[in-house]
Design a protein around this motif. Structure first.
Motif, PDB file in Angstrom:
ATOM      1  N   GLN A  27       7.877  -1.484  25.431  1.00  0.00           N
ATOM      2  CA  GLN A  27       7.361  -0.745  24.438  1.00  0.00           C
ATOM      3  C   GLN A  27       7.705  -1.364  22.975  1.00  0.00           C
ATOM      4  O   GLN A  27       8.778  -1.675  22.852  1.00  0.00           O
ATOM      5  CB  GLN A  27       8.218   0.501  24.673  1.00  0.00           C
ATOM      6  N   THR A  28       6.678  -1.191  22.124  1.00  0.00           N
ATOM      7  CA  THR A  28       6.722  -1.815  20.935  1.00  0.00           C
ATOM      8  C   THR A  28       6.199  -0.469  19.935  1.00  0.00           C
ATOM      9  O   THR A  28       4.921  -0.057  20.322  1.00  0.00           O
ATOM     10  CB  THR A  28       6.050  -3.210  20.821  1.00  0.00           C
ATOM     11  N   TYR A  29       6.802  -0.344  18.759  1.00  0.00           N
ATOM     12  CA  TYR A  29       6.105   0.854  18.276  1.00  0.00           C
ATOM     13  C   TYR A  29       6.004  -0.059  16.434  1.00  0.00           C
ATOM     14  O   TYR A  29       6.614  -0.758  16.185  1.00  0.00           O
ATOM     15  CB  TYR A  29       7.174   1.625  17.881  1.00  0.00           C
ATOM     16  N   LEU A  30       4.880   0.642  15.788  1.00  0.00           N
ATOM     17  CA  LEU A  30       4.911   0.220  14.546  1.00  0.00           C
ATOM     18  C   LEU A  30       5.120   1.428  13.699  1.00  0.00           C
ATOM     19  O   LEU A  30       4.329   2.636  13.877  1.00  0.00           O
ATOM     20  CB  LEU A  30       3.328  -0.239  14.239  1.00  0.00           C
ATOM     21  N   ILE A  31       6.251   1.578  12.928  1.00  0.00           N
ATOM     22  CA  ILE A  31       6.505   2.934  12.554  1.00  0.00           C
ATOM     23  C   ILE A  31       6.132   2.490  10.858  1.00  0.00           C
ATOM     24  O   ILE A  31       6.222   1.503  10.051  1.00  0.00           O
ATOM     25  CB  ILE A  31       8.224   2.748  12.271  1.00  0.00           C
ATOM     26  N   VAL A  32       5.076   3.489  10.468  1.00  0.00           N
ATOM     27  CA  VAL A  32       4.644   3.625   8.958  1.00  0.00           C
ATOM     28  C   VAL A  32       5.317   4.786   8.222  1.00  0.00           C
ATOM     29  O   VAL A  32       5.041   5.686   8.665  1.00  0.00           O
ATOM     30  CB  VAL A  32       3.329   3.923   9.121  1.00  0.00           C
ATOM     31  N   PHE A  33       5.913   4.187   7.199  1.00  0.00           N
ATOM     32  CA  PHE A  33       6.868   5.175   6.278  1.00  0.00           C
ATOM     33  C   PHE A  33       6.135   5.223   4.984  1.00  0.00           C
ATOM     34  O   PHE A  33       6.045   3.969   4.247  1.00  0.00           O
ATOM     35  CB  PHE A  33       8.309   4.681   6.403  1.00  0.00           C
ATOM     36  N   ASP A  34       5.522   6.324   4.605  1.00  0.00           N
ATOM     37  CA  ASP A  34       4.890   6.484   3.298  1.00  0.00           C
ATOM     38  C   ASP A  34       6.028   6.822   2.187  1.00  0.00           C
ATOM     39  O   ASP A  34       6.616   7.987   2.451  1.00  0.00           O
ATOM     40  CB  ASP A  34       3.720   7.370   3.580  1.00  0.00           C
ATOM     41  N   VAL A  35       6.186   5.781   1.361  1.00  0.00           N
ATOM     42  CA  VAL A  35       7.524   6.069   0.437  1.00  0.00           C
ATOM     43  C   VAL A  35       6.983   7.242  -0.594  1.00  0.00           C
ATOM     44  O   VAL A  35       7.910   7.746  -1.237  1.00  0.00           O
ATOM     45  CB  VAL A  35       7.529   4.892  -0.448  1.00  0.00           C
ATOM     46  N   VAL A  36       5.805   7.591  -0.624  1.00  0.00           N
ATOM     47  CA  VAL A  36       5.538   8.728  -1.832  1.00  0.00           C
ATOM     48  C   VAL A  36       5.561  10.097  -1.190  1.00  0.00           C
ATOM     49  O   VAL A  36       6.226  11.092  -1.533  1.00  0.00           O
ATOM     50  CB  VAL A  36       4.025   8.600  -2.152  1.00  0.00           C
ATOM     51  N   ASN A  76       0.921  -1.081  -0.050  1.00  0.00           N
ATOM     52  CA  ASN A  76       0.019   0.055  -0.114  1.00  0.00           C
ATOM     53  C   ASN A  76       0.869   1.241  -0.034  1.00  0.00           C
ATOM     54  O   ASN A  76       0.630   2.302   0.582  1.00  0.00           O
ATOM     55  CB  ASN A  76      -0.886  -0.085   1.299  1.00  0.00           C
ATOM     56  N   HIS A  77       1.986   1.275  -0.708  1.00  0.00           N
ATOM     57  CA  HIS A  77       2.893   2.477  -0.826  1.00  0.00           C
ATOM     58  C   HIS A  77       3.629   2.885   0.521  1.00  0.00           C
ATOM     59  O   HIS A  77       3.865   3.967   0.768  1.00  0.00           O
ATOM     60  CB  HIS A  77       2.089   3.706  -1.414  1.00  0.00           C
ATOM     61  N   SER A  78       3.480   1.936   1.591  1.00  0.00           N
ATOM     62  CA  SER A  78       3.946   2.144   2.806  1.00  0.00           C
ATOM     63  C   SER A  78       4.927   0.996   3.142  1.00  0.00           C
ATOM     64  O   SER A  78       4.647  -0.151   2.754  1.00  0.00           O
ATOM     65  CB  SER A  78       2.904   2.481   3.916  1.00  0.00           C
ATOM     66  N   LEU A  79       5.882   1.338   4.141  1.00  0.00           N
ATOM     67  CA  LEU A  79       6.546   0.430   4.751  1.00  0.00           C
ATOM     68  C   LEU A  79       6.169   0.266   6.369  1.00  0.00           C
ATOM     69  O   LEU A  79       5.838   0.950   6.774  1.00  0.00           O
ATOM     70  CB  LEU A  79       8.274   0.944   4.887  1.00  0.00           C
ATOM     71  N   TYR A  80       6.055  -1.068   6.814  1.00  0.00           N
ATOM     72  CA  TYR A  80       5.637  -1.132   8.200  1.00  0.00           C
ATOM     73  C   TYR A  80       6.762  -1.851   8.674  1.00  0.00           C
ATOM     74  O   TYR A  80       7.182  -2.849   8.525  1.00  0.00           O
ATOM     75  CB  TYR A  80       4.444  -2.002   8.262  1.00  0.00           C
ATOM     76  N   ILE A  81       7.261  -1.164   9.756  1.00  0.00           N
ATOM     77  CA  ILE A  81       8.246  -1.524  10.493  1.00  0.00           C
ATOM     78  C   ILE A  81       8.126  -1.801  12.012  1.00  0.00           C
ATOM     79  O   ILE A  81       7.430  -0.705  12.693  1.00  0.00           O
ATOM     80  CB  ILE A  81       9.582  -0.514  10.284  1.00  0.00           C
ATOM     81  N   LEU A  82       8.248  -2.970  12.543  1.00  0.00           N
ATOM     82  CA  LEU A  82       7.913  -3.147  13.831  1.00  0.00           C
ATOM     83  C   LEU A  82       9.307  -2.874  14.797  1.00  0.00           C
ATOM     84  O   LEU A  82      10.274  -3.699  14.400  1.00  0.00           O
ATOM     85  CB  LEU A  82       7.353  -4.564  14.039  1.00  0.00           C
TER      86      LEU A  82
END
Length: 722
Positions: free
Chosen positions: A506-515, A493-499
């Motif tokens: 503590q745990t984070y989901l990093i959503v990186f929009d490549v556009v 979906n044009h995104s990277l999902y980094i756990l």
């Protein structure tokens, strides 16, 4: 017909009462002006002692016919009762036996004689009002039986109908009492006798004379029907020979023994594993003949056990039990129907093609046409035919090609301080070079994804490699805590999902929009509360991989008891328990989505984890892998190619192959490999050389690419033992 009153024993019933075959050599009608012929009177159908007696009488009939010197007949006369208008079961059975015994050319040698079909004084009226309607009615009935028996296609039905219309048809009304009116020693064929009643009408002796003349013409101009042909051709298709033959190499399953100590069992334990080895998997045969059609079927019969096997055998002696499932249709047929190519599953032993030339090929006796094939030379299929190896001076560091990613016709591998590019041509590596060398050595190697033609790797920042320009750039990730085990990445979906795990708990989901290059940090620390046993293992040990399916992120458990499911729109979370599949630590690694299911590679688990991601029930189950490898640290991830899942080895000596179509699992030896990339239907494995390779001139600190064709066919035969 013979005028032999002593051997004529008429019946007044509607069924046959003949129990044996009678053969006479006589002049027709006891007329010496006619050439002697051999007359054979056989039992008919409808024996009052039942169907089994009928079959026995027919078998005896055929056996008696084969005792003749010539072993052939020129005309078959089927006498029917015209007063019996319905196509009853015994007639159907008789036609089936005739077709089975004499094949496609039956009708051009068949005469139908309808008795009790009274002639009229007016011959034209008799022909138009009586004979032709009766003929049309019965030929229509024959075609109905043909369709029922063989389910002819519209194209082939024309040929069959033409054959049926070659049937002779005669109408008579013969009663043995008429012979009393015949002058002494005057044959029925006397020129003037047939012009007077009752021989002209109602008997119709003229019809019998015509039938004799037809039989005489057939004898002179035809070779007749071969009685000794146990498997006569049923349909138009004719198998003559083969013009080309090719044996296809592929992978065949074979059981072998493996030392469990080498599988991190830390104890000596031998176990059997199912491996794929090079071997013949198919035979391609181009057959020559006439009138081949899409409805034809064939299968390969083997005599590997030394027993005698025969195509068309109604008792199926020596045939595989599931032979009907092994029949195949032609891969290609010429427009003229003069040749057809078949692909058969290969099997050892002397091979013979058994061919059925018509549709509805469901009975063994239909496969009577056959061709013998030469045996293939053993050992012609080798590893190098299926797997190729590429080495380059630029692949000299042990960490140079840790995880290749395929983009178009290139492989890109992001290592500590550079990117290695391997150029492919026709799926074959031909050169390698490095790009974008940097000074600070950071490990990006396990957290790499491809999206929209660019490669993204996560370390202390996000490294972006534009595969078109072969340039790199970096996006900083302030606050990101990199760890060997604690970060996972997925792309969709044009995104990277980094756990990423931060401080404990503590745990984070990093959503990186490549556009837009926007970064969104989502705190999902509450996942620790959802996982019942999360506090019993370190954070970095919880998850082994993540996969996106329909706007949901499935986070696969390494040591966690559950699958964590994150909605990528609302970021709501839920769990799916895996304890019914496997318990313990380090159970699964990375995964992949295929056909709506998520599969996870078994590390310490003894089965592949399967999540029915698109099913309403979201059921979770496992696929056992102990027949390929046992022990710990077996496989760390999966890739998908050509409807097959490949398990990437960690400490296992072999990768596993799971066929999504057949749901069969096998192992395949790939040596000490690391990561893998997929280009089309070909897998490229990164491989380094162990001590065995050193002895062969390899280098311990060097890499090579191992190329495996995922389209190579796997034999469906039962595995052999080593």
């Amino acid at each position: 017909m013979t005028g032999d009153k002593e051997t004529c024993d008429p019946s007044s019933t509607m069924v046959s009462h003949t129990s044996h075959v009678t053969m006479l050599v006589r002049h027709p009608f006891r007329d010496e002006h006619y050439v002697k012929m051999r007359w054979i009177d056989t039992p008919g159908r409808g024996d009052t002692r039942g169907e089994e007696k009928d079959k026995e009488l027919w078998q005896n009939t055929m056996a008696k016919l084969m005792e003749q010197d010539a072993q052939k007949v020129h005309r078959i006369v089927w006498v029917l009762n015209a007063a019996w208008q319905r196509g009853v079961a015994m007639r159907e059975m008789m036609l089936k036996e005739l077709r089975r015994s004499f094949g496609y050319h039956l009708y051009e040698h068949l005469d139908l004689v309808f008795n009790f079909l009274p002639h009229l004084p007016n011959k034209s009226e008799y022909r138009e009002a009586v004979l032709l309607p009766q003929r049309e009615k019965f030929t229509n009935w024959i075609m109905e039986q043909e369709d029922k028996l063989f389910n002819w296609s519209s194209e082939l039905r024309k040929d069959v109908s033409a054959q049926v219309n070659r049937t002779g048809f005669y109408g008579i009304s013969i009663n043995p009492t008429y012979l009393a009116d015949c002058p002494l020693d005057l044959p029925l064929s006397a020129p003037y006798l047939r012009q007077f009643p009752p021989f002209s009408y109602p008997a119709g002796v003229d019809e019998l004379i015509k039938m004799y003349e037809s039989a005489r013409h057939c004898y002179v101009n035809s070779s007749g029907l071969k009685v000794a042909d146990k498997h006569p051709r049923i349909g138009p298709g004719v198998l003559q020979n083969f013009s080309s033959l090719r044996y296809e190499c592929g992978l065949r399953p074979k059981w072998s023994w493996q030392d469990g100590y080498q599988e991190n069992q830390y104890r000596q334990r031998l176990y059997r594993r199912l491996l794929l080895t090079p071997g013949y998997v198919a035979v391609h045969v181009t057959m020559r003949g006439a009138l081949f059609s899409a409805g034809d079927r064939a299968f390969l019969l083997s005599s590997q056990d030394g027993g005698k096997v025969e195509c068309g055998d109604p008792e199926e002696k020596g045939w595989p039990r599931d032979w009907s499932n092994q029949t195949v249709k032609a891969v290609s047929i010429s427009a003229t129907g003069e040749w057809a190519t078949y692909r058969f599953p290969w099997r050892p032993g002397s091979l013979r093609v058994c061919f059925c030339e018509a549709p509805n090929c469901t009975e063994s006796w239909r496969f009577g046409q056959n061709l013998s094939l030469p045996e293939a030379s053993p050992g012609n299929c080798k590893d190098e035919d299926l797997v190729s190896t590429f080495r380059s001076p630029n692949l000299t560091s042990r960490y140079m090609l840790p995880r290749p990613v395929a983009v178009n016709d290139r492989l890109f591998a992001i290592a500590y301080d550079n990117v290695v590019v391997v150029n492919l041509q026709h799926n074959t590596p031909y050169s390698a070079h490095r790009i974008s060398h940097w000074q600070n050595k950071l490990s990006y190697r396990d957290f790499v994804a491809e999206l929209n033609g660019s490669i993204y790797a996560v370390g202390s920042d996000i490294l972006i490699c534009n595969t078109a320009t072969q340039k790199t750039s970096k996006i900083p990730l302030p606050g990101f805590k990199w760890s060997w085990w604690s970060s996972l990445i997925a792309a969709a979906n044009h995104s990277l999902y980094i756990l990423n795990h931060g401080d404990p708990g503590q745990t984070y989901l990093i959503v990186f929009d490549v556009v837009s290059i926007a970064i969104n940090w989502v705190d999902i620390s509450q996942a620790h509360h959802l996982l019942a046993q999360a506090n019993t293992v370190p954070d970095y040990e919880l998850f082994g991989g993540c996969v996106v399916v329909s706007n949901e992120l499935f986070v696969l458990p390494r040591s966690a008891p559950d699958v964590l499911v994150i909605d990528l729109v609302s970021f709501n979370m839920s769990t799916l328990s895996t304890e019914a599949v496997q318990t313990g630590r380090y159970k699964w690694g990375g995964g992949v989505e295929a056909r709506g299911r998520v599969y996870a590679a078994p590390r310490n688990a003894d089965r592949i984890l399967v999540i029915n991601a698109k099913a309403p029930t979201r059921d979770v189950f496992g696929i056992p892998t102990s027949k390929v490898a046992i022990g710990r640290w077996k496989w760390y991830s999966l890739v998908l190619a050509n409807d097959r899942l490949y398990g990437i080895p960690d400490h296992a000596r072999s990768a596993f192959v799971f066929d999504l179509n057949t749901e069969e699992l096998y192992g395949i030896e790939v040596g000490l490999t690391t990561r893998v990339a997929v280009v089309g239907d070909r897998l490229f494995w990164t491989r380094w050389y162990d001590e065995e390779d050193l002895l062969l001139g390899g280098y311990h600190d060097s890499y090579a690419l191992l190329s495996l064709d995922a389209t190579v066919n796997i034999s469906a035969e039962d595995p052999t033992d080593s």
